[in-house]
Scaffold this motif. Structure first.
Motif, mmCIF file in Angstrom:
data_model
loop_
_atom_site.group_PDB
_atom_site.id
_atom_site.type_symbol
_atom_site.label_atom_id
_atom_site.label_comp_id
_atom_site.label_asym_id
_atom_site.label_seq_id
_atom_site.Cartn_x
_atom_site.Cartn_y
_atom_site.Cartn_z
ATOM 1 N N GLU A 22 119.514 48.516 -52.539
ATOM 2 C CA GLU A 22 120.097 47.467 -52.952
ATOM 3 C C GLU A 22 121.593 47.270 -53.209
ATOM 4 O O GLU A 22 121.564 46.230 -52.716
ATOM 5 N N SER A 23 121.728 48.269 -54.488
ATOM 6 C CA SER A 23 123.027 48.659 -54.288
ATOM 7 C C SER A 23 124.018 48.747 -53.538
ATOM 8 O O SER A 23 125.029 48.175 -52.986
ATOM 9 N N ALA A 24 123.226 49.635 -52.140
ATOM 10 C CA ALA A 24 124.364 50.082 -51.377
ATOM 11 C C ALA A 24 124.437 49.057 -50.141
ATOM 12 O O ALA A 24 125.369 47.961 -49.129
ATOM 13 N N LEU A 25 123.091 47.814 -49.658
ATOM 14 C CA LEU A 25 123.213 46.923 -49.177
ATOM 15 C C LEU A 25 124.502 45.358 -49.748
ATOM 16 O O LEU A 25 125.203 45.426 -49.283
ATOM 17 N N ARG A 26 124.764 45.584 -51.042
ATOM 18 C CA ARG A 26 125.046 44.570 -51.356
ATOM 19 C C ARG A 26 126.804 45.355 -50.896
ATOM 20 O O ARG A 26 127.779 44.618 -50.649
ATOM 21 N N ARG A 27 127.120 46.677 -51.099
ATOM 22 C CA ARG A 27 128.890 47.320 -50.745
ATOM 23 C C ARG A 27 128.590 47.123 -49.014
ATOM 24 O O ARG A 27 129.805 47.058 -48.754
ATOM 25 N N SER A 28 127.078 46.633 -48.691
ATOM 26 C CA SER A 28 127.635 47.457 -47.083
ATOM 27 C C SER A 28 128.165 45.647 -47.149
ATOM 28 O O SER A 28 128.853 45.518 -45.807
ATOM 29 N N ALA A 29 127.743 44.518 -47.769
ATOM 30 C CA ALA A 29 127.723 43.632 -46.890
ATOM 31 C C ALA A 29 129.386 43.010 -47.607
ATOM 32 O O ALA A 29 130.517 42.691 -46.588
ATOM 33 N N GLU A 30 130.056 43.875 -48.713
ATOM 34 C CA GLU A 30 131.567 43.667 -49.082
ATOM 35 C C GLU A 30 131.997 44.193 -48.014
ATOM 36 O O GLU A 30 133.085 43.618 -48.440
ATOM 37 N N ARG A 31 132.134 44.911 -47.486
ATOM 38 C CA ARG A 31 132.622 45.746 -46.579
ATOM 39 C C ARG A 31 133.165 45.248 -45.478
ATOM 40 O O ARG A 31 134.133 45.011 -45.372
ATOM 41 N N PHE A 38 135.302 48.618 -29.877
ATOM 42 C CA PHE A 38 134.257 48.704 -30.575
ATOM 43 C C PHE A 38 134.296 49.524 -31.804
ATOM 44 O O PHE A 38 135.156 50.734 -31.988
ATOM 45 N N ARG A 39 133.554 49.021 -33.202
ATOM 46 C CA ARG A 39 134.242 50.138 -34.479
ATOM 47 C C ARG A 39 132.284 50.311 -34.632
ATOM 48 O O ARG A 39 131.711 48.778 -34.503
ATOM 49 N N ILE A 40 131.852 50.961 -35.131
ATOM 50 C CA ILE A 40 130.511 51.052 -35.670
ATOM 51 C C ILE A 40 130.930 51.082 -37.165
ATOM 52 O O ILE A 40 131.907 52.211 -37.367
ATOM 53 N N ILE A 41 129.924 50.310 -37.659
ATOM 54 C CA ILE A 41 130.486 49.975 -39.235
ATOM 55 C C ILE A 41 129.017 50.543 -39.443
ATOM 56 O O ILE A 41 128.266 50.042 -39.533
ATOM 57 N N PRO A 42 129.005 52.027 -40.750
ATOM 58 C CA PRO A 42 128.040 51.831 -41.523
ATOM 59 C C PRO A 42 127.551 50.803 -42.354
ATOM 60 O O PRO A 42 128.676 50.368 -43.232
ATOM 61 N N VAL A 43 126.569 50.432 -42.800
ATOM 62 C CA VAL A 43 125.942 49.352 -43.196
ATOM 63 C C VAL A 43 124.486 50.243 -44.105
ATOM 64 O O VAL A 43 123.549 48.850 -44.222
ATOM 65 N N PRO A 44 124.702 50.668 -44.864
ATOM 66 C CA PRO A 44 123.246 51.261 -45.793
ATOM 67 C C PRO A 44 122.467 50.417 -46.012
ATOM 68 O O PRO A 44 123.435 49.016 -47.093
ATOM 69 N N HIS A 94 119.458 48.382 -46.252
ATOM 70 C CA HIS A 94 117.541 47.934 -45.417
ATOM 71 C C HIS A 94 117.194 49.308 -45.290
ATOM 72 O O HIS A 94 116.606 49.386 -45.808
ATOM 73 N N THR A 95 118.159 50.186 -44.068
ATOM 74 C CA THR A 95 117.778 51.458 -44.771
ATOM 75 C C THR A 95 119.128 52.144 -44.934
ATOM 76 O O THR A 95 120.069 52.023 -44.043
ATOM 77 N N ASP A 96 119.047 53.754 -45.442
ATOM 78 C CA ASP A 96 119.957 54.073 -45.123
ATOM 79 C C ASP A 96 121.279 54.664 -44.407
ATOM 80 O O ASP A 96 121.946 54.957 -44.503
ATOM 81 N N GLY A 97 120.279 54.838 -42.880
ATOM 82 C CA GLY A 97 121.139 54.749 -41.529
ATOM 83 C C GLY A 97 121.849 53.723 -41.091
ATOM 84 O O GLY A 97 122.213 53.649 -39.794
ATOM 85 N N SER A 98 122.065 51.574 -41.959
ATOM 86 C CA SER A 98 121.426 51.067 -41.051
ATOM 87 C C SER A 98 123.120 51.635 -40.717
ATOM 88 O O SER A 98 124.372 51.488 -41.035
ATOM 89 N N MET A 99 123.581 50.723 -38.986
ATOM 90 C CA MET A 99 125.170 50.528 -38.799
ATOM 91 C C MET A 99 124.808 48.999 -38.320
ATOM 92 O O MET A 99 124.444 48.274 -37.277
ATOM 93 N N HIS A 133 120.175 44.112 -41.235
ATOM 94 C CA HIS A 133 121.029 43.936 -41.878
ATOM 95 C C HIS A 133 121.513 42.457 -42.774
ATOM 96 O O HIS A 133 121.454 42.080 -43.841
ATOM 97 N N MET A 134 121.486 41.699 -41.895
ATOM 98 C CA MET A 134 122.720 40.410 -42.056
ATOM 99 C C MET A 134 122.388 39.329 -41.151
ATOM 100 O O MET A 134 122.013 39.524 -39.601
ATOM 101 N N ALA A 135 121.759 38.373 -41.040
ATOM 102 C CA ALA A 135 120.925 37.436 -40.457
ATOM 103 C C ALA A 135 121.424 35.550 -40.847
ATOM 104 O O ALA A 135 121.184 36.255 -41.800
#
Ligand code: SF4
Ligand SMILES: [Fe+2]
Length: 295
Positions: free
Chosen positions: A242-251, A195-201, A203-208, A222-224
Motif C-alpha cells: 500500500e505505501s508503495a502504491l500511494r508513493r507511485s500515485a504521488e509521483r 515515450f517515458r516508462i515510469i515504474p509505479v510499484p 499493485h505489483t512490485d514491478g508495475s510500470m 495501478h490506476m483507473a
C-alpha cells in the motif's frame, strides 16, 4: 461460444444474455454500458440493446469478452461483422484499444500506438489473425510494453511473429523471463522524446506506467477511472504494498497527462489540470480513509 442452457437468471429476457462462465472482468460494461451491468459476481444483461448503435456495442462486448460468456440467440451477421472490423478501435490520434481481451490477463484491456519510430503494443490481447493482420497493415510491432506480470496475455506470440522487444520490470520478470528489455529500479526511462516508462510499484512490485506524448498514460492495474465514485481510483483488492502504491500515485503528479488508459477499469479523458486535481483528490481520499479498500 456462450451456452444458452447456462444463461444466468439475472439476465432480462431477450436476444442477448450472459452465461455462468462469466469471470466478471468488466469489459462488457465498459463497451456496452446501456446493456450490461454487474450483478453479484457476474455481469448480466439488464436492458436489451434496441437501436442499431446499441446492438453494435453489444456485439463489440460479445467479441471482446475474454471467455465467450456473451451470447445472442439470433445473431445479426452484418452487425457482428462490422463490430469485428471495429477492432483495433481508434481512441484518439494514433492510439487504439485492441478489443479481444485475453482470459490469460483476466480480461485486461490492451492498446496499440502507431508511431513513426516503431509501433507499440501495451499489454497483449488474444492472439488472433484479425489483429495480426491489422497490426501488419499498421507496420508491425516494435515494442510490447508489459505494465505488470498479470497482463501479458499472448505477448510472447506477438513478439515472435513481429520480432518485437518485450519490456517488463525486473521485479515482475518471472512472468516473462526471456523478455528482450528488462527495466531496473525506480528511475523513469525516456526511450525517446515521446515515450517515458515510469515504474509505479504498488499493485505489483514491478508495475510500470507508460506516458506517451505527455498526454496518454497507460496505467495497467495501478490506476483507473471509477464510474461509481466518478473519480480516479488506485488498485484495491490486489495490492503488493500500500505505501508503495500511494508513493507511485504521488509521483504521477510530476507528469502532465490527459488520458488514463488502464488494464482493468474505465479509461478517462480530462484536461491536464483537471486530471491533476483528480489525482490530488484520489490521494487525499486514500490518505484519509487509511484503508486498502478505499478508492
Ligand atoms: S466481458 Fe465477459 S467475462 Fe467480462 S464481465 Fe462481461 S460477460 Fe463477464
Ligand atoms: Fe494486475
Amino acid at each position: 461460444m456462450a451456452d444458452a442452457t447456462k444463461r444466468l437468471p439475472t439476465n432480462i429476457a431477450g436476444n442477448f444474455f450472459v452465461d455462468a462462465t462469466c469471470i466478471n472482468c468488466d469489459t462488457c460494461r465498459q463497451l456496452a454500458p446501456k446493456s450490461f451491468v454487474e450483478n453479484g459476481e457476474y455481469s448480466s444483461v439488464y436492458r436489451q440493446p434496441e437501436s442499431e448503435a446499441e446492438r453494435y456495442q453489444a456485439y463489440q462486448a460479445l467479441l471482446a469478452c475474454p471467455v465467450g460468456s456473451i451470447g445472442a440467440l439470433v445473431p445479426e451477421k452484418a452487425i457482428m461483422r462490422a463490430a469485428t472490423e471495429s477492432f483495433p478501435m481508434l481512441i484518439e490520434h494514433h492510439v487504439y484499444y485492441n478489443g479481444f481481451n485475453s482470459e490469460k490477463s483476466f480480461g485486461a484491456n490492451s492498446y496499440f500506438i502507431r508511431h513513426p519510430g516503431g509501433n507499440w503494443l501495451v499489454d497483449a490481447p488474444r492472439y488472433m489473425k484479425k489483429l495480426v493482420d491489422a497490426f501488419e497493415r499498421f507496420g508491425g510491432i516494435a515494442y510490447i510494453f508489459l505494465t505488470h506480470e498479470d497482463d501479458i496475455g499472448d505477448a510472447p506470440r506477438y513478439a515472435k511473429h513481429f520480432g518485437a522487444k518485450r519490456i517488463i520490470h525486473r521485479a515482475d520478470a518471472d512472468a516473462q523471463p526471456d523478455a528482450e528489455w528488462i527495466v531496473d529500479g525506480l528511475d523513469t526511462v525516456e526511450t525517446s522524446p515521446d515515450f517515458r516508462i515510469i515504474p509505479v510499484p504498488g499493485h505489483t512490485d514491478g508495475s510500470m506506467a507508460l506516458l506517451y506524448r505527455n498526454r496518454y498514460l497507460f496505467t495497467g492495474d495501478h490506476m483507473a477511472w471509477d464510474r461509481e465514485i466518478n473519480g480516479l481510483r488506485l488498485a484495491t483488492v490486489y495490492v503488493w504494498k500500500e505505501s508503495a502504491l500511494r508513493r507511485s500515485a504521488e509521483r504521477l503528479l510530476e507528469y502532465p497527462f490527459e488520458w488514463v488508459l488502464p488494464g482493468h477499469g474505465d479509461r478517462v479523458h480530462l484536461p491536464a489540470d483537471r486530471m491533476k486535481g483528480e489525482l490530488r483528490l484520489l490521494l487525499a481520499r486514500r490518505a484519509a480513509k487509511k484503508s486498502l479498500y478505499a478508492p
